[in-house]
Scaffold this motif. Structure first.
Motif, PDB file in Angstrom:
ATOM      1  N   LYS A 199      71.586   0.220 -54.153  1.00 55.32           N
ATOM      2  CA  LYS A 199      71.443   0.002 -55.591  1.00 55.32           C
ATOM      3  C   LYS A 199      72.361  -1.123 -56.062  1.00 55.32           C
ATOM      4  CE  LYS A 199      71.252   2.097 -60.039  1.00 55.32           C
ATOM      5  NZ  LYS A 199      70.046   2.496 -60.654  1.00 55.32           N
ATOM      6  N   SER A 200      73.621  -1.088 -55.620  1.00 54.97           N
ATOM      7  CA  SER A 200      74.524  -2.139 -56.105  1.00 54.97           C
ATOM      8  C   SER A 200      74.141  -3.488 -55.497  1.00 54.97           C
ATOM      9  CB  SER A 200      75.990  -1.775 -55.813  1.00 54.97           C
ATOM     10  OG  SER A 200      76.166  -1.571 -54.437  1.00 54.97           O
ATOM     11  N   TRP A 201      73.661  -3.468 -54.257  1.00 61.93           N
ATOM     12  CA  TRP A 201      73.208  -4.725 -53.635  1.00 61.93           C
ATOM     13  C   TRP A 201      72.048  -5.331 -54.426  1.00 61.93           C
ATOM     14  CZ3 TRP A 201      68.578  -4.957 -50.280  1.00 61.93           C
ATOM     15  CH2 TRP A 201      68.367  -6.225 -49.719  1.00 61.93           C
ATOM     16  N   LEU A 202      71.085  -4.483 -54.785  1.00 63.70           N
ATOM     17  CA  LEU A 202      69.932  -4.989 -55.537  1.00 63.70           C
ATOM     18  C   LEU A 202      70.344  -5.477 -56.915  1.00 63.70           C
ATOM     19  CD1 LEU A 202      67.170  -2.366 -54.601  1.00 63.70           C
ATOM     20  CD2 LEU A 202      67.372  -4.742 -53.816  1.00 63.70           C
TER      21      LEU A 202
ATOM     22  N   ASP B 135      66.465  -6.071 -36.009  1.00 61.86           N
ATOM     23  CA  ASP B 135      66.983  -7.353 -35.541  1.00 61.86           C
ATOM     24  C   ASP B 135      66.970  -8.387 -36.675  1.00 61.86           C
ATOM     25  OD1 ASP B 135      67.944  -8.452 -33.071  1.00 61.86           O
ATOM     26  OD2 ASP B 135      66.250  -9.861 -33.205  1.00 61.86           O
ATOM     27  N   VAL B 136      65.845  -8.461 -37.366  1.00 57.44           N
ATOM     28  CA  VAL B 136      65.708  -9.433 -38.451  1.00 57.44           C
ATOM     29  C   VAL B 136      66.664  -9.091 -39.594  1.00 57.44           C
ATOM     30  CG1 VAL B 136      64.127 -10.199 -40.268  1.00 57.44           C
ATOM     31  CG2 VAL B 136      63.387 -10.182 -37.885  1.00 57.44           C
ATOM     32  N   MET B 137      66.777  -7.801 -39.932  1.00 54.31           N
ATOM     33  CA  MET B 137      67.686  -7.407 -41.010  1.00 54.31           C
ATOM     34  C   MET B 137      69.133  -7.776 -40.684  1.00 54.31           C
ATOM     35  SD  MET B 137      66.209  -6.166 -43.659  1.00 54.31           S
ATOM     36  CE  MET B 137      67.357  -5.160 -44.583  1.00 54.31           C
ATOM     37  N   MET B 138      69.523  -7.570 -39.440  1.00 57.25           N
ATOM     38  CA  MET B 138      70.904  -7.881 -39.063  1.00 57.25           C
ATOM     39  C   MET B 138      71.171  -9.380 -39.145  1.00 57.25           C
ATOM     40  SD  MET B 138      71.811  -5.147 -36.068  1.00 57.25           S
ATOM     41  CE  MET B 138      73.589  -5.222 -36.206  1.00 57.25           C
ATOM     42  N   ARG B 139      70.140 -10.172 -38.854  1.00 60.55           N
ATOM     43  CA  ARG B 139      70.311 -11.614 -38.977  1.00 60.55           C
ATOM     44  C   ARG B 139      70.412 -12.037 -40.426  1.00 60.55           C
ATOM     45  NH1 ARG B 139      66.570 -15.312 -35.155  1.00 60.55           N
ATOM     46  NH2 ARG B 139      65.713 -13.575 -33.961  1.00 60.55           N
ATOM     47  N   LEU B 140      69.609 -11.382 -41.303  1.00 64.43           N
ATOM     48  CA  LEU B 140      69.559 -11.820 -42.688  1.00 64.43           C
ATOM     49  C   LEU B 140      70.706 -11.265 -43.535  1.00 64.43           C
ATOM     50  CD1 LEU B 140      65.741 -11.543 -43.522  1.00 64.43           C
ATOM     51  CD2 LEU B 140      67.053 -13.594 -43.019  1.00 64.43           C
ATOM     52  N   PHE B 141      71.146 -10.049 -43.231  1.00 67.50           N
ATOM     53  CA  PHE B 141      72.132  -9.397 -44.094  1.00 67.50           C
ATOM     54  C   PHE B 141      73.319  -8.838 -43.311  1.00 67.50           C
ATOM     55  CE2 PHE B 141      67.879  -8.754 -45.982  1.00 67.50           C
ATOM     56  CZ  PHE B 141      68.032  -9.505 -47.129  1.00 67.50           C
ATOM     57  N   PRO B 142      74.048  -9.688 -42.607  1.00 70.63           N
ATOM     58  CA  PRO B 142      75.155  -9.168 -41.795  1.00 70.63           C
ATOM     59  C   PRO B 142      76.192  -8.414 -42.632  1.00 70.63           C
ATOM     60  CG  PRO B 142      75.214 -11.582 -41.936  1.00 70.63           C
ATOM     61  CD  PRO B 142      73.915 -11.142 -42.507  1.00 70.63           C
ATOM     62  N   ASP B 143      76.405  -8.847 -43.887  1.00 73.45           N
ATOM     63  CA  ASP B 143      77.422  -8.190 -44.722  1.00 73.45           C
ATOM     64  C   ASP B 143      77.070  -6.741 -45.023  1.00 73.45           C
ATOM     65  OD1 ASP B 143      78.643 -10.590 -44.685  1.00 73.45           O
ATOM     66  OD2 ASP B 143      78.042 -11.181 -46.723  1.00 73.45           O
ATOM     67  N   LEU B 144      75.787  -6.522 -45.328  1.00 71.92           N
ATOM     68  CA  LEU B 144      75.359  -5.159 -45.625  1.00 71.92           C
ATOM     69  C   LEU B 144      75.631  -4.240 -44.449  1.00 71.92           C
ATOM     70  CD1 LEU B 144      71.873  -5.236 -47.371  1.00 71.92           C
ATOM     71  CD2 LEU B 144      73.995  -4.286 -48.253  1.00 71.92           C
TER      72      LEU B 144
ATOM     73  N   ALA C 239      77.886  -4.557 -42.149  1.00 71.86           N
ATOM     74  CA  ALA C 239      79.308  -4.314 -41.976  1.00 71.86           C
ATOM     75  C   ALA C 239      79.752  -3.194 -42.901  1.00 71.86           C
ATOM     76  CB  ALA C 239      80.084  -5.594 -42.279  1.00 71.86           C
ATOM     77  N   GLU C 240      79.146  -3.131 -44.080  1.00 71.04           N
ATOM     78  CA  GLU C 240      79.565  -2.137 -45.059  1.00 71.04           C
ATOM     79  C   GLU C 240      78.958  -0.756 -44.799  1.00 71.04           C
ATOM     80  OE1 GLU C 240      79.774  -2.554 -49.710  1.00 71.04           O
ATOM     81  OE2 GLU C 240      79.195  -4.458 -48.788  1.00 71.04           O
TER      82      GLU C 240
ATOM     83  N   ILE D 118      69.964   5.125 -40.907  1.00 69.65           N
ATOM     84  CA  ILE D 118      70.621   6.429 -40.953  1.00 69.65           C
ATOM     85  C   ILE D 118      72.104   6.138 -41.182  1.00 69.65           C
ATOM     86  CG2 ILE D 118      71.042   8.591 -39.754  1.00 69.65           C
ATOM     87  CD1 ILE D 118      68.060   7.980 -40.173  1.00 69.65           C
ATOM     88  N   ILE D 119      72.613   6.537 -42.358  1.00 67.37           N
ATOM     89  CA  ILE D 119      74.027   6.267 -42.661  1.00 67.37           C
ATOM     90  C   ILE D 119      74.754   7.579 -42.923  1.00 67.37           C
ATOM     91  CG2 ILE D 119      73.484   4.024 -43.683  1.00 67.37           C
ATOM     92  CD1 ILE D 119      74.042   5.354 -46.431  1.00 67.37           C
ATOM     93  N   GLU D 120      76.056   7.542 -42.762  1.00 76.69           N
ATOM     94  CA  GLU D 120      76.843   8.724 -43.076  1.00 76.69           C
ATOM     95  C   GLU D 120      76.727   8.987 -44.572  1.00 76.69           C
ATOM     96  OE1 GLU D 120      80.537   8.967 -41.101  1.00 76.69           O
ATOM     97  OE2 GLU D 120      79.293   8.886 -39.289  1.00 76.69           O
TER      98      GLU D 120
END
Lengths: 498, 313
Positions: free
Chosen positions: A24-27, A175-184, A186-187, A470-472
């Motif tokens: 939500k905050s990213w969007l 794979d594509v998501m990790m290339r496009l949004f590495p910051d997300l 990491a968080e 799947i996130i904590e």
């Protein structure tokens, strides 16, 4: 049952569920132009990699790209823990059921499942009766379609136990998501899926025939480049590091399967086939099939090669058998099913048929053997003429149909032309069964119906895909790992016999 | 590796090479046809181009007269001629798709985008400039493919089969080009005079992109026996028969080493290579250039069959 759908980000529309707080905050922070640009980059990457699928009967577009949505779909480890237990339970029961109906048939004698539904099923393979498979595993790879209707309500929509597809999208989306949004990434600390090919290979090798060497040779069998999922076949063969074979690359001598290589014949121990039963062996099944290998079934019955999934698993995943799955779980495991079935009317039963015919505008009606979203009626979306013509088909052959209420599939925020909007989603986790255990990589393929209000997520009918995270659970973050969320997500499977 | 995959790679390389060679052949024919009539008297450069590809019979049946229009159609765009540039690129792409796991991303992209681009082209109303652009584009696609294979592929059996396909096709083409002009290369023939001979010889060299190389190697005017020497016996010339066979034996030896055994293909290749290494041009002319080349073309084809039998079936 249909009404306002549960939204996975906002719940009933007023709040933000903790799982989606990051999204939500990213969007909120990201400008629509940026999202648009990222979406285009994603599309470019997919085109470059060549991830394509073919739509049958669409000569113009031999190869198309499946639409990809950049907004991920999120589940918490707690939710996944329950799902993963339920999936393990369900697939274990499926395997026990198949071993039973091709063996002693106890479930039929106990009157739990009608015998005509098994023995007269077009997918039942008499050739498999009495064949002993390694560890009694029939469904090595299952794609179980799951839908969600509320905070805690998950339903199994379909058990795909033949040759489920889509796993390449799960892997490429990540794979594509990790290339496009590495910051997300990491968080969010998202559980990885890229070990799927390793887990698959381990599962397949664990089920090699007893006569195979300690490093068994696995091959992936494809119908060929014209098949709609050929990209996935070549992608998986590449990731698994195994040969991508067609029928003509294999031959059988003295009940042993070999592939033709530049160094002479090489024995094959396990065939991960992405080709239907009917086409596997012209001597056993369709004699006009040029895709298969003459003698393969004979080698298989002799125990010199294993085939994944087993021949004849289709009997367990048609939509009529589906209605018995809760009873099948109880019969073999003595447990209550963790995952619910969608309430289903069997049109073969006169009372149900009557109800279905009277309530067609509210129901979804499907062919028992159908797949891919073809040949079904979505009552609430159909006009009067469509309903009438479908009613005629139904009356002519009631055994061929089942009906379900139109469930309000949950929605997840999706980037569409007018911006971020809720769209209906489902989930296909891939469940691997080996001789040692059941393996499930956390997540699966989320399919999304991109058209507003549409409930049909199939790629052949305008559906797209999303990355599945799947996130904590942010609420339980400090309390140690959530229940059932062990990192490997694998659970021991008891191998007791019935 | 799977025999079928090796076969796909072998033919993928052959068809890419063939498309490029055909493009060079058309370029050379277009150039010769722009010469004053007196220089090209008595020879039909367009018919010569078709003859060099070994498809003269089917061409004459379909088109009759050989001129710029019919030959460009036949050699570049025809869907009926299995060796047209278009057919080559289509078959190359089909092969590449079946063997995608053995190709690198760069190679696949070159072949795939090449075919998608080819589908948009047609012979209709193509003027000289457009034809020249088109042929340049075909050569570029082939060079990109070779370059990406050279730079990105693992050096294993897949690479060796790919190289074998390229060099066998290349050797075949060089021999055929020489063979259609064997008469003008024979030393003792009476000169026609004027510029005729010069343009015939330069046509040969242009067809295999060797005109500049010729001057570097010999520092002489064009002499017919040197043209033949360059394209048959000089190992520094990458399209010469001996250079092709040096590479063919090297790749077959690599296969034999990796697989731990050798067979008829290795022996045949080594025999041909040995004969080329020991040959002298005057002996070649004594047996007759055309006969010599006929024998070579047959031997080269037989090596192709031996490789197929040993590895690809």
């Amino acid at each position: 049952m249909a009404g306002v759908a549960f939204d996975e980000m906002t719940g009933d529309g007023s709040t933000c569920r903790p799982a989606y707080s990051l999204i939500k905050s990213w969007l909120a922070e990201t400008k629509p132009e940026t999202l648009k640009r990222r979406q285009e980059e994603a599309e470019f990457l997919f085109r470059r990699i060549g991830i394509t699928f073919a739509v049958y009967g669409d000569a113009e577009a031999e190869e198309r790209i499946i639409p990809f949505d950049i907004v991920p779909r999120v589940l918490t480890t707690a939710e996944w823990g329950t799902l993963s237990k339920g999936l393990t339970q369900r697939v274990t029961a499926l395997n026990r059921f198949l071993a039973d109906i091709y063996g002693k048939g106890e479930i039929i004698r106990a009157g739990v499942v009608p015998q005509e539904l098994v023995y007269q099923n077009p997918s039942f393979r008499p050739e498999m009766v009495g064949v002993k498979l390694p560890s009694d595993v029939y469904v090595q790879i299952a794609g179980i379609d799951i839908i969600r209707t509320d905070d805690n309500d998950f339903y199994v929509l379909e058990d795909n136990a033949r040759t489920p597809s889509g796993v390449s999208y799960m892997l490429e989306n990540r794979d594509v998501m990790m290339r496009l949004f590495p910051d997300l990434f990491a968080e969010a600390r998202i559980q990885p899926v890229e070990n799927y090919p390793d887990e698959l290979l381990a599962s397949l090798r664990s089920l090699a025939p007893a006569s195979a060497p300690s490093e068994p040779t696995v091959a992936l069998m494809t119908p060929g480049p014209l098949n709609s999922a050929y990209y996935e076949h070549s992608f998986l063969a590449d990731k698994l590091g195994v040969d991508l074979v067609e029928g003509r690359d294999l031959f059988v001598r003295d009940n042993v399967v070999y592939m033709r290589t530049t160094e002479g014949p090489k024995r094959v121990d396990v065939i991960y086939r992405r080709i239907d039963d009917d086409f596997l062996d012209p001597l056993a099944f369709r004699p006009d099939s040029v895709l298969g290998v003459p003698g393969l079934i004979s080698a298989y019955r002799a125990g010199n090669v294993n085939v994944a999934n087993a021949v004849g698993t289709g009997v367990a995943d048609d939509k009529a058998m589906y209605t018995y799955m809760p009873d099948i779980v109880r019969f073999y495991l003595g447990e209550e099913p963790i995952l619910k079935n969608v309430p289903t009317w069997r049109c073969r039963e006169p009372d149900s048929l009557k109800y279905v015919l009277e309530n067609l505008p509210d129901l979804v009606v499907k062919e028992v053997q159908g797949s891919g979203g073809y040949g079904m009626l979505v009552g609430p979306k159909a006009d009067k003429a469509q309903i009438e013509s479908f009613a005629a088909k139904l009356k002519a052959d009631p055994d061929n149909f089942i009906a379900q209420p139109t469930l309000a599939l949950s929605t997840s925020p999706t980037f569409v032309e007018e911006g971020i909007a809720p769209r209906h989603v489902d989930l296909r986790p891939f469940v691997l069964t080996g001789s040692d255990k059941v393996r499930i990589v956390p997540g699966g393929l989320t399919r999304v119906a991109l058209k507003e209000g549409s409930l049909v997520v199939n790629s052949s009918q305008g559906g797209g895909t999303k990355d599945t995270w799947i996130i904590e659970d942010p609420d339980t973050d400090d309390l140690g790992p959530a229940e059932g969320g062990s990192p490997s997500q694998s659970q021991s499977q008891s191998q007791g016999k019935v | 590796m799977l025999s079928r995959h090796a076969d796909n790679l072998f033919w993928l390389a052959r068809y890419v090479e063939r498309a490029e060679n055909t493009a060079r052949l058309l370029e050379a024919a277009a150039r010769l046809s722009a010469m004053p009539v007196s220089h090209a008297e008595g020879s039909n450069e367009w018919e010569m181009a078709v003859a060099a590809t070994g498809t003269l019979d089917s061409f004459q049946e379909a088109y009759g007269e050989a001129n710029a229009r019919t030959v460009v159609e036949h050699l570049a765009f025809s869907t009926f001629n299995p060796s047209s540039i278009r057919s080559c690129m289509e078959v190359a792409r089909t092969n590449a798709r079946s063997v995608r796991t053995a190709l690198t991303m760069d190679m696949w992209e070159t072949i795939n985008s090449g075919w998608l681009e080819m589908r948009k082209r047609s012979a209709a109303r193509m003027n000289r400039q457009e034809l020249s652009d088109f042929l340049g584009w075909v050569k570029e696609a082939s060079l990109r493919f070779d370059g990406s294979a050279h730079r990105t592929m693992l050096r294993n059996d897949a690479y060796y089969f790919l190289c074998l396909g390229s060099y066998i096709e290349r050797a075949d083409f060089t021999a055929r080009i020489l063979n259609v002009k064997a008469d003008v290369l024979t030393p003792d023939r009476p000169s026609v005079g004027g510029g005729f001979d010069y343009y015939q010889w330069s046509w040969i060299l242009r067809s295999v992109s060797a005109l500049t190389s010729y001057h570097w190697v010999y520092r002489e005017n064009l002499k017919p026996h040197l043209v033949a020497d360059l394209l048959i016996l000089r190992d520094e010339m990458p399209r010469s028969l001996v250079a092709c066979y040096q590479n063919i034996t090297r790749n077959l030896d690599s296969l034999a080493r990796d697989y731990g055994r050798q067979g008829p293909a290795q022996r045949k290749a080594r025999a041909t290579f040995g004969r080329l290494q020991g040959a002298q041009m005057d002996e070649v002319f004594k047996t007759g250039l055309s006969d010599y080349l006929d024998t070579f073309i047959a031997d080269n084809a037989n090596l192709g069959f031996a490789i197929a039998e040993q590895y690809l079936e």
